[in-house]
Scaffold this motif. Sequence first.
Motif, PDB file in Angstrom:
ATOM      1  N   PHE A 247    -104.571  31.213 -32.264  1.00  0.00           N
ATOM      2  CA  PHE A 247    -105.962  31.348 -32.221  1.00  0.00           C
ATOM      3  C   PHE A 247    -106.580  30.028 -30.997  1.00  0.00           C
ATOM      4  CE2 PHE A 247    -110.175  30.731 -33.995  1.00  0.00           C
ATOM      5  CZ  PHE A 247    -110.706  31.654 -33.339  1.00  0.00           C
ATOM      6  N   GLY A 248    -105.736  29.101 -31.224  1.00  0.00           N
ATOM      7  CA  GLY A 248    -106.306  27.943 -30.332  1.00  0.00           C
ATOM      8  C   GLY A 248    -106.161  28.307 -28.960  1.00  0.00           C
ATOM      9  N   ALA A 249    -104.825  28.950 -28.579  1.00  0.00           N
ATOM     10  CA  ALA A 249    -104.315  29.398 -27.221  1.00  0.00           C
ATOM     11  C   ALA A 249    -105.431  30.521 -26.569  1.00  0.00           C
ATOM     12  CB  ALA A 249    -102.945  29.758 -27.156  1.00  0.00           C
ATOM     13  N   GLU A 250    -105.607  31.450 -27.259  1.00  0.00           N
ATOM     14  CA  GLU A 250    -106.481  32.658 -26.850  1.00  0.00           C
ATOM     15  C   GLU A 250    -107.946  32.139 -26.516  1.00  0.00           C
ATOM     16  OE1 GLU A 250    -107.061  36.154 -29.343  1.00  0.00           O
ATOM     17  OE2 GLU A 250    -107.123  34.898 -31.346  1.00  0.00           O
ATOM     18  N   VAL A 251    -108.632  31.139 -27.675  1.00  0.00           N
ATOM     19  CA  VAL A 251    -109.777  30.491 -27.421  1.00  0.00           C
ATOM     20  C   VAL A 251    -109.796  29.841 -26.045  1.00  0.00           C
ATOM     21  CG1 VAL A 251    -111.347  29.081 -28.337  1.00  0.00           C
ATOM     22  CG2 VAL A 251    -110.281  30.673 -29.809  1.00  0.00           C
ATOM     23  N   ALA A 252    -108.961  29.083 -25.909  1.00  0.00           N
ATOM     24  CA  ALA A 252    -108.750  28.238 -24.559  1.00  0.00           C
ATOM     25  C   ALA A 252    -109.003  29.113 -23.292  1.00  0.00           C
ATOM     26  CB  ALA A 252    -107.518  27.372 -24.505  1.00  0.00           C
ATOM     27  N   LEU A 253    -108.053  30.306 -23.419  1.00  0.00           N
ATOM     28  CA  LEU A 253    -108.093  31.201 -22.234  1.00  0.00           C
ATOM     29  C   LEU A 253    -109.337  31.816 -22.152  1.00  0.00           C
ATOM     30  CD1 LEU A 253    -106.439  31.970 -19.711  1.00  0.00           C
ATOM     31  CD2 LEU A 253    -105.501  33.984 -21.057  1.00  0.00           C
ATOM     32  N   TYR A 254    -110.141  32.387 -23.323  1.00  0.00           N
ATOM     33  CA  TYR A 254    -111.099  32.852 -23.416  1.00  0.00           C
ATOM     34  C   TYR A 254    -112.435  32.069 -22.383  1.00  0.00           C
ATOM     35  CZ  TYR A 254    -115.832  34.376 -25.474  1.00  0.00           C
ATOM     36  OH  TYR A 254    -117.200  34.637 -25.664  1.00  0.00           O
TER      37      TYR A 254
ATOM     38  N   VAL B 218    -100.610  28.412 -22.134  1.00  0.00           N
ATOM     39  CA  VAL B 218    -101.882  28.729 -21.699  1.00  0.00           C
ATOM     40  C   VAL B 218    -102.359  27.549 -20.859  1.00  0.00           C
ATOM     41  CG1 VAL B 218    -104.117  29.111 -22.632  1.00  0.00           C
ATOM     42  CG2 VAL B 218    -102.343  30.247 -23.570  1.00  0.00           C
ATOM     43  N   TYR B 219    -101.987  26.421 -21.193  1.00  0.00           N
ATOM     44  CA  TYR B 219    -102.490  25.351 -20.393  1.00  0.00           C
ATOM     45  C   TYR B 219    -102.090  25.453 -18.898  1.00  0.00           C
ATOM     46  CZ  TYR B 219    -102.112  20.547 -18.391  1.00  0.00           C
ATOM     47  OH  TYR B 219    -102.241  19.449 -17.516  1.00  0.00           O
ATOM     48  N   SER B 220    -100.540  25.732 -18.680  1.00  0.00           N
ATOM     49  CA  SER B 220    -100.216  26.047 -17.450  1.00  0.00           C
ATOM     50  C   SER B 220    -100.885  27.087 -16.817  1.00  0.00           C
ATOM     51  CB  SER B 220     -98.632  26.197 -17.485  1.00  0.00           C
ATOM     52  OG  SER B 220     -98.052  25.237 -17.941  1.00  0.00           O
ATOM     53  N   MET B 221    -101.094  28.396 -17.369  1.00  0.00           N
ATOM     54  CA  MET B 221    -102.103  29.225 -16.948  1.00  0.00           C
ATOM     55  C   MET B 221    -103.422  29.032 -16.409  1.00  0.00           C
ATOM     56  SD  MET B 221    -101.035  32.359 -19.578  1.00  0.00           S
ATOM     57  CE  MET B 221    -101.995  33.590 -18.806  1.00  0.00           C
ATOM     58  N   ILE B 222    -104.140  28.190 -17.247  1.00  0.00           N
ATOM     59  CA  ILE B 222    -105.221  27.863 -16.796  1.00  0.00           C
ATOM     60  C   ILE B 222    -105.415  26.855 -15.631  1.00  0.00           C
ATOM     61  CG2 ILE B 222    -107.152  26.290 -17.510  1.00  0.00           C
ATOM     62  CD1 ILE B 222    -106.872  27.354 -20.461  1.00  0.00           C
TER      63      ILE B 222
END
Length: 326
Positions: free
Chosen positions: A27-34, A139-143
Amino acid sequence: MKELLNKIKAAKQILLSTHRAPDGDGFGAEVALYHALIKLNKKVHLLHVDEPAFKYNFLRKKVRLDVFSNESQPEASETDLILVFDTNDGRMLPGLWNWVTENKIQFAFIDHHPFLEDAPNIGELSFINTDAASTGEIVYSMIKDLEVEMDENIAEALYTSVCFDTQLFRYVKSSAISHAIAAEVIPYIDEPESIHDHLFGNIPIEKFRFLAYCTNKIEFHFNNQFAYLEITDEDLIRFNMSSEDTRDLTDHILGVDSVEISLVVIPAEGGKKLSIRSKKPLRVLELAKLWNGGGHLYASGAYIPADSKSLANLKKDLLSEIKKLL
């Protein structure tokens, strides 16, 4: 990763999802990318098979999230891409995954769990990094690659993901990356300690009594090296608990000095869920696979449907397999 990022850049409308019973990592990962995608002017919202637990409401209230059902479905023709976090198994999104495949929606899994041999096709766009300590790390790397600037919303969600799956940095896979991410995002968060409280504190007195009750039910086998706990529907009803309230039990039990493997059996959707943890070098992933489960080498699980024949002799079969490991 490059091809996936190009697809994200090209997409106009993106759905984000995670496995059933969402946890802090997925949930944290998808909210970050959201929040990152919103800053890129994408049309984006979360689509789950169930609601996150109340303790994640500090993230939930900042996003658009719909729960999938046969009566409530997004318009498939308007969806360019769906990204699924913290699993690479479509069966962990019952109902929703059928909708994705039947409508031939382009998808990608973003995950850090090992592949399951019998899992559905993960597609060509998926990015799986089993060396990552959390999905949030990916997700950090994706951002970063999407060149989105950090802000409080992204930082809060990333910190949630990293803290949850490393259990406050106890399990970092011999890497400094989790700590490095934390060091970068903490300055953007007003009260990082409040996230710790949401994830691991603020235990209601009813749950504390439930934990005390469960402690007395634990069985120790094989010279106290294996701890077994079975929770029933009656137990949950008696203390007004849900399956979500049992999530941290397996880790707590593993903290006993003599215990090498802890296993908790939990009611789930009419069947049973196995939550398994172990201390190095004992690997429990293969044990979970015997019941069509998966996860990490030292933290795995499985779901056994109510109509499965394996439920009849579950405890006996588990003890037999555990004895082989020890």
